[in-house]
Design a protein around this motif. Structure first.
Motif, PDB file in Angstrom:
ATOM      1  N   PHE A 240       0.805  -1.217   0.000  1.00 43.08           N
ATOM      2  CA  PHE A 240       0.000   0.000   0.000  1.00 43.08           C
ATOM      3  C   PHE A 240       0.842   1.273   0.000  1.00 43.08           C
ATOM      4  O   PHE A 240       0.299   2.365  -0.018  1.00 43.08           O
ATOM      5  CB  PHE A 240      -0.930   0.010   1.217  1.00 43.08           C
ATOM      6  CG  PHE A 240      -1.839  -1.177   1.286  1.00 43.08           C
ATOM      7  CD1 PHE A 240      -2.910  -1.311   0.429  1.00 43.08           C
ATOM      8  CD2 PHE A 240      -1.604  -2.192   2.198  1.00 43.08           C
ATOM      9  CE1 PHE A 240      -3.744  -2.414   0.473  1.00 43.08           C
ATOM     10  CE2 PHE A 240      -2.433  -3.308   2.261  1.00 43.08           C
ATOM     11  CZ  PHE A 240      -3.498  -3.415   1.392  1.00 43.08           C
ATOM     12  N   ILE A 241       2.156   1.156   0.042  1.00 40.66           N
ATOM     13  CA  ILE A 241       3.035   2.317   0.028  1.00 40.66           C
ATOM     14  C   ILE A 241       3.936   2.220  -1.203  1.00 40.66           C
ATOM     15  O   ILE A 241       4.560   1.191  -1.439  1.00 40.66           O
ATOM     16  CB  ILE A 241       3.892   2.401   1.305  1.00 40.66           C
ATOM     17  CG1 ILE A 241       2.999   2.523   2.538  1.00 40.66           C
ATOM     18  CG2 ILE A 241       4.838   3.585   1.233  1.00 40.66           C
ATOM     19  CD1 ILE A 241       2.197   3.800   2.617  1.00 40.66           C
ATOM     20  N   ARG A 242       3.988   3.275  -1.978  1.00 39.30           N
ATOM     21  CA  ARG A 242       4.835   3.311  -3.166  1.00 39.30           C
ATOM     22  C   ARG A 242       5.856   4.429  -2.988  1.00 39.30           C
ATOM     23  O   ARG A 242       5.605   5.587  -3.331  1.00 39.30           O
ATOM     24  CB  ARG A 242       4.002   3.535  -4.428  1.00 39.30           C
ATOM     25  CG  ARG A 242       4.813   3.529  -5.717  1.00 39.30           C
ATOM     26  CD  ARG A 242       3.906   3.582  -6.918  1.00 39.30           C
ATOM     27  NE  ARG A 242       3.067   2.403  -7.000  1.00 39.30           N
ATOM     28  CZ  ARG A 242       2.020   2.275  -7.814  1.00 39.30           C
ATOM     29  NH1 ARG A 242       1.694   3.270  -8.602  1.00 39.30           N
ATOM     30  NH2 ARG A 242       1.300   1.167  -7.823  1.00 39.30           N
ATOM     31  N   PRO A 243       7.020   4.114  -2.433  1.00 40.58           N
ATOM     32  CA  PRO A 243       8.029   5.160  -2.211  1.00 40.58           C
ATOM     33  C   PRO A 243       8.542   5.739  -3.517  1.00 40.58           C
ATOM     34  O   PRO A 243       8.490   5.112  -4.581  1.00 40.58           O
ATOM     35  CB  PRO A 243       9.148   4.406  -1.464  1.00 40.58           C
ATOM     36  CG  PRO A 243       8.503   3.157  -0.946  1.00 40.58           C
ATOM     37  CD  PRO A 243       7.446   2.809  -1.929  1.00 40.58           C
ATOM     38  N   ALA A 244       9.062   6.960  -3.416  1.00 40.44           N
ATOM     39  CA  ALA A 244       9.616   7.610  -4.594  1.00 40.44           C
ATOM     40  C   ALA A 244      10.969   7.020  -4.964  1.00 40.44           C
ATOM     41  O   ALA A 244      11.349   7.036  -6.133  1.00 40.44           O
ATOM     42  CB  ALA A 244       9.733   9.113  -4.366  1.00 40.44           C
ATOM     43  N   LEU A 245      11.692   6.510  -3.969  1.00 36.12           N
ATOM     44  CA  LEU A 245      13.005   5.926  -4.239  1.00 36.12           C
ATOM     45  C   LEU A 245      13.359   4.952  -3.125  1.00 36.12           C
ATOM     46  O   LEU A 245      12.749   4.944  -2.059  1.00 36.12           O
ATOM     47  CB  LEU A 245      14.069   7.024  -4.366  1.00 36.12           C
ATOM     48  CG  LEU A 245      14.123   8.085  -3.265  1.00 36.12           C
ATOM     49  CD1 LEU A 245      15.005   7.649  -2.127  1.00 36.12           C
ATOM     50  CD2 LEU A 245      14.598   9.411  -3.827  1.00 36.12           C
TER      51      LEU A 245
ATOM     52  N   ILE B 144     -12.581  -1.434  -9.135  1.00 34.33           N
ATOM     53  CA  ILE B 144     -11.170  -1.250  -8.772  1.00 34.33           C
ATOM     54  C   ILE B 144     -10.586  -0.043  -9.499  1.00 34.33           C
ATOM     55  O   ILE B 144      -9.855   0.763  -8.909  1.00 34.33           O
ATOM     56  CB  ILE B 144     -10.379  -2.528  -9.101  1.00 34.33           C
ATOM     57  CG1 ILE B 144     -10.791  -3.659  -8.150  1.00 34.33           C
ATOM     58  CG2 ILE B 144      -8.873  -2.278  -8.996  1.00 34.33           C
ATOM     59  CD1 ILE B 144     -10.165  -4.986  -8.479  1.00 34.33           C
ATOM     60  N   ARG B 145     -10.910   0.109 -10.781  1.00 31.39           N
ATOM     61  CA  ARG B 145     -10.427   1.273 -11.512  1.00 31.39           C
ATOM     62  C   ARG B 145     -10.970   2.561 -10.916  1.00 31.39           C
ATOM     63  O   ARG B 145     -10.264   3.580 -10.849  1.00 31.39           O
ATOM     64  CB  ARG B 145     -10.820   1.164 -12.977  1.00 31.39           C
ATOM     65  CG  ARG B 145     -10.128   0.039 -13.733  1.00 31.39           C
ATOM     66  CD  ARG B 145     -10.267   0.225 -15.221  1.00 31.39           C
ATOM     67  NE  ARG B 145      -9.663   1.471 -15.654  1.00 31.39           N
ATOM     68  CZ  ARG B 145      -9.637   1.889 -16.932  1.00 31.39           C
ATOM     69  NH1 ARG B 145     -10.175   1.126 -17.877  1.00 31.39           N
ATOM     70  NH2 ARG B 145      -9.087   3.026 -17.255  1.00 31.39           N
ATOM     71  N   PHE B 146     -12.211   2.532 -10.462  1.00 32.17           N
ATOM     72  CA  PHE B 146     -12.795   3.720  -9.832  1.00 32.17           C
ATOM     73  C   PHE B 146     -12.091   4.045  -8.521  1.00 32.17           C
ATOM     74  O   PHE B 146     -11.775   5.209  -8.242  1.00 32.17           O
ATOM     75  CB  PHE B 146     -14.291   3.492  -9.601  1.00 32.17           C
ATOM     76  CG  PHE B 146     -14.952   4.593  -8.823  1.00 32.17           C
ATOM     77  CD1 PHE B 146     -15.220   5.812  -9.415  1.00 32.17           C
ATOM     78  CD2 PHE B 146     -15.286   4.407  -7.479  1.00 32.17           C
ATOM     79  CE1 PHE B 146     -15.831   6.829  -8.684  1.00 32.17           C
ATOM     80  CE2 PHE B 146     -15.886   5.402  -6.750  1.00 32.17           C
ATOM     81  CZ  PHE B 146     -16.170   6.624  -7.356  1.00 32.17           C
ATOM     82  N   LEU B 147     -11.822   3.021  -7.705  1.00 30.31           N
ATOM     83  CA  LEU B 147     -11.146   3.259  -6.435  1.00 30.31           C
ATOM     84  C   LEU B 147      -9.723   3.761  -6.644  1.00 30.31           C
ATOM     85  O   LEU B 147      -9.251   4.635  -5.908  1.00 30.31           O
ATOM     86  CB  LEU B 147     -11.133   1.969  -5.604  1.00 30.31           C
ATOM     87  CG  LEU B 147     -12.484   1.493  -5.057  1.00 30.31           C
ATOM     88  CD1 LEU B 147     -12.321   0.172  -4.336  1.00 30.31           C
ATOM     89  CD2 LEU B 147     -13.080   2.536  -4.124  1.00 30.31           C
ATOM     90  N   LYS B 148      -9.026   3.224  -7.641  1.00 25.05           N
ATOM     91  CA  LYS B 148      -7.667   3.680  -7.901  1.00 25.05           C
ATOM     92  C   LYS B 148      -7.632   5.113  -8.409  1.00 25.05           C
ATOM     93  O   LYS B 148      -6.612   5.791  -8.273  1.00 25.05           O
ATOM     94  CB  LYS B 148      -6.991   2.753  -8.912  1.00 25.05           C
ATOM     95  CG  LYS B 148      -6.632   1.390  -8.346  1.00 25.05           C
ATOM     96  CD  LYS B 148      -5.851   0.570  -9.349  1.00 25.05           C
ATOM     97  CE  LYS B 148      -5.392  -0.750  -8.744  1.00 25.05           C
ATOM     98  NZ  LYS B 148      -4.591  -1.565  -9.702  1.00 25.05           N
ATOM     99  N   GLY B 149      -8.721   5.565  -8.980  1.00 25.38           N
ATOM    100  CA  GLY B 149      -8.767   6.943  -9.464  1.00 25.38           C
ATOM    101  C   GLY B 149      -9.072   7.965  -8.395  1.00 25.38           C
ATOM    102  O   GLY B 149      -8.960   9.170  -8.634  1.00 25.38           O
TER     103      GLY B 149
ATOM    104  N   ILE C  51      -3.755   2.302  -3.621  1.00 27.00           N
ATOM    105  CA  ILE C  51      -4.726   1.219  -3.432  1.00 27.00           C
ATOM    106  C   ILE C  51      -4.212   0.031  -4.223  1.00 27.00           C
ATOM    107  O   ILE C  51      -4.300  -0.017  -5.454  1.00 27.00           O
ATOM    108  CB  ILE C  51      -6.123   1.645  -3.895  1.00 27.00           C
ATOM    109  CG1 ILE C  51      -6.592   2.849  -3.081  1.00 27.00           C
ATOM    110  CG2 ILE C  51      -7.105   0.494  -3.766  1.00 27.00           C
ATOM    111  CD1 ILE C  51      -7.945   3.373  -3.499  1.00 27.00           C
ATOM    112  N   GLY C  52      -3.609  -0.928  -3.510  1.00 28.77           N
ATOM    113  CA  GLY C  52      -2.946  -2.042  -4.165  1.00 28.77           C
ATOM    114  C   GLY C  52      -3.851  -3.189  -4.531  1.00 28.77           C
ATOM    115  O   GLY C  52      -3.362  -4.292  -4.781  1.00 28.77           O
ATOM    116  N   VAL C  53      -5.171  -2.973  -4.569  1.00 31.28           N
ATOM    117  CA  VAL C  53      -6.102  -4.043  -4.920  1.00 31.28           C
ATOM    118  C   VAL C  53      -6.032  -4.275  -6.423  1.00 31.28           C
ATOM    119  O   VAL C  53      -6.071  -3.327  -7.211  1.00 31.28           O
ATOM    120  CB  VAL C  53      -7.535  -3.671  -4.507  1.00 31.28           C
ATOM    121  CG1 VAL C  53      -8.495  -4.792  -4.868  1.00 31.28           C
ATOM    122  CG2 VAL C  53      -7.586  -3.392  -3.011  1.00 31.28           C
ATOM    123  N   GLN C  54      -5.904  -5.509  -6.820  1.00 32.72           N
ATOM    124  CA  GLN C  54      -5.850  -5.851  -8.227  1.00 32.72           C
ATOM    125  C   GLN C  54      -6.419  -7.246  -8.435  1.00 32.72           C
ATOM    126  O   GLN C  54      -6.482  -8.056  -7.514  1.00 32.72           O
ATOM    127  CB  GLN C  54      -4.418  -5.791  -8.749  1.00 32.72           C
ATOM    128  CG  GLN C  54      -3.461  -6.736  -8.037  1.00 32.72           C
ATOM    129  CD  GLN C  54      -2.043  -6.605  -8.552  1.00 32.72           C
ATOM    130  OE1 GLN C  54      -1.786  -5.860  -9.484  1.00 32.72           O
ATOM    131  NE2 GLN C  54      -1.123  -7.328  -7.957  1.00 32.72           N
TER     132      GLN C  54
END
Length: 409
Positions: free
Chosen positions: A39-44, A202-207, A218-221
């Motif tokens: 659920f976390i996408r770090p920049a680096l 899922i596409r709606f939640l990611k938006g 939102i890492g649901v896929q």
């Protein structure tokens, strides 16, 4: 940070300065890569060996045996069972206890799957997830019962057709296979429609932008496991809720069916249909009660009185370690912050705190009450920990790493 470099391939080899330290870019991770946290996408990402210099810690966390916040994750080799890995870890833990009795006494190691680790780490969220899955199962049962009732009604309308087929010598087993195939097609069509709606959801939640400065995603896929689970649910639903209408259909009396009466068969179908309706109503009531309890709990959490005013608050967060301040420089810095903030118009009080009370980043503390008898199976209790002090009185002894905040009226 891909957008800061224009998404060029030549970014590898460039230098980035972090907290006064130069780093060389040695690789680029895929956009979908989230590391250990989905659920976390770090920049680096930086090497773990640089954690001490980046955080300006007094001790190297990789060398400090008192640091126990690291998590070890790995994959077992082919042919190695969890029991074998567990036995090896127990032996390693005993050897570490002998070599380092001060820090490794009574420290056990256990091999757990990702699901087991998450459930143990957060049992409350795990219980909530199980309850939500149970509610989803109730919704599926209600929908299947409704479809089964419709199939029963349809079987009554097809009683003459089935009677003619039986009179022509078609076996009842073949008729059951045909009716089950029809139920299977209907169930698979419903499953595909549900997957389509899930994909759009899922596409709606990611938006939806997450209202936080953290790189939360939102890492649901939908992956192969979701597709297999959906296929299995559709097949099981078709078999369980399609067998009863099929069985009722083939029990059609030939003479009555050819005369288009079918009174006895119709009576059985009405009895089974009534039972399905009763089950639908019962499950629907359970679902409504559970949904009401969840909404009521959410409402209470939103309007809960924390015991202090939560309005007219302004927050400031600092960490002087990043600029290599000494303890003396940090005390001077925080003293100046407090002095200047307290002179602002509308400011009533200024204080320091390790964390904002009841914030998501609160730390936990294990508490053992002296003389209290815990219930069987429980030896301690965990409570939220908050440390703070008023800088106007005790700023000389303030922890340089504590963030400060002041209150405006």
């Amino acid at each position: 940070m891909g957008h800061q470099f224009g998404r060029v391939r030549s970014v590898i080899g460039r230098t980035i300065r972090l907290n006064g330290i130069d780093f060389t870019v040695i690789g680029v991770a895929p956009e979908s890569f989230t590391g250990m946290d989905p659920f976390i996408r770090p920049a680096l990402y930086v090497p773990l060996t640089m954690s001490q210099r980046l955080s300006a810690a007094l001790k190297d966390p990789l060398e400090d045996r008192a640091a126990g916040s690291w998590q070890l994750r790995g994959r077992l080799k082919p042919g190695v069972s969890r029991e074998q890995a567990q036995a090896e870890l127990i032996a390693i833990a005993k050897n570490l206890e002998k070599a380092y009795p001060d820090t490794n006494r009574n420290h056990l190691m256990a091999v757990r799957t990702e699901l087991q680790a998450r459930m143990q780490q957060d049992p409350y969220d795990s219980a909530l997830a199980i309850m939500l899955m149970a509610l989803v199962g109730l919704v599926l049962l209600i929908a299947c019962a409704n479809v089964a009732n419709l199939l029963l009604s349809r079987a009554g309308a097809r009683s003459r057709e089935i009677a003619i087929r039986l009179a022509m010598g078609i076996s009842r087993a073949r008729l059951i296979r045909q009716l089950l195939t029809e139920s299977m097609i209907l169930s698979l069509f419903g499953g595909m429609l549900g997957l389509g709606l899930a994909y759009l959801g899922i596409r709606f939640l990611k938006g939806i932008p997450v209202p936080t400065d953290l790189p939360v995603v939102i890492g649901v896929q939908m992956d192969r496991r979701v597709l297999l689970a959906s296929l299995l649910a559709a097949v099981i639903s078709a078999l369980i809720f399609g067998i009863a209408p099929a069985w009722q259909a083939i029990k059609t009396d030939l003479i009555a069916g050819l005369r288009s009466t079918g009174l006895s068969s119709s009576t059985r179908r009405r009895t089974l249909g009534s039972a399905l309706v009763v089950g639908q109503v019962a499950f629907s009531m359970v679902l409504l009660v559970a949904a009401g309890m969840i909404l009521d709990g959410f409402r209470k959490a939103m309007v809960m009185n924390p015991g202090f005013r939560t309005d007219h608050i302004m927050l400031m967060e600092f960490d002087t370690r990043f600029v290599r301040y000494s303890d003396a420089q940090s005390r001077v810095f925080y003293r100046n912050v407090v002095d200047r903030a307290s002179t602002l118009s509308g400011v009533r009080s200024v204080t320091l705190g390790q964390a904002v009370p009841m914030a998501p980043n609160q730390s936990n503390q294990i508490v053992i009450r002296e003389g209290y008898q815990f219930p069987k199976g429980q030896e301690t209790v965990t409570a939220l920990l908050h440390r703070g002090r008023t800088l106007l009185r005790h700023h000389e002894n303030a922890d340089p790493a504590w963030p400060g905040f002041y209150r405006r009226q």
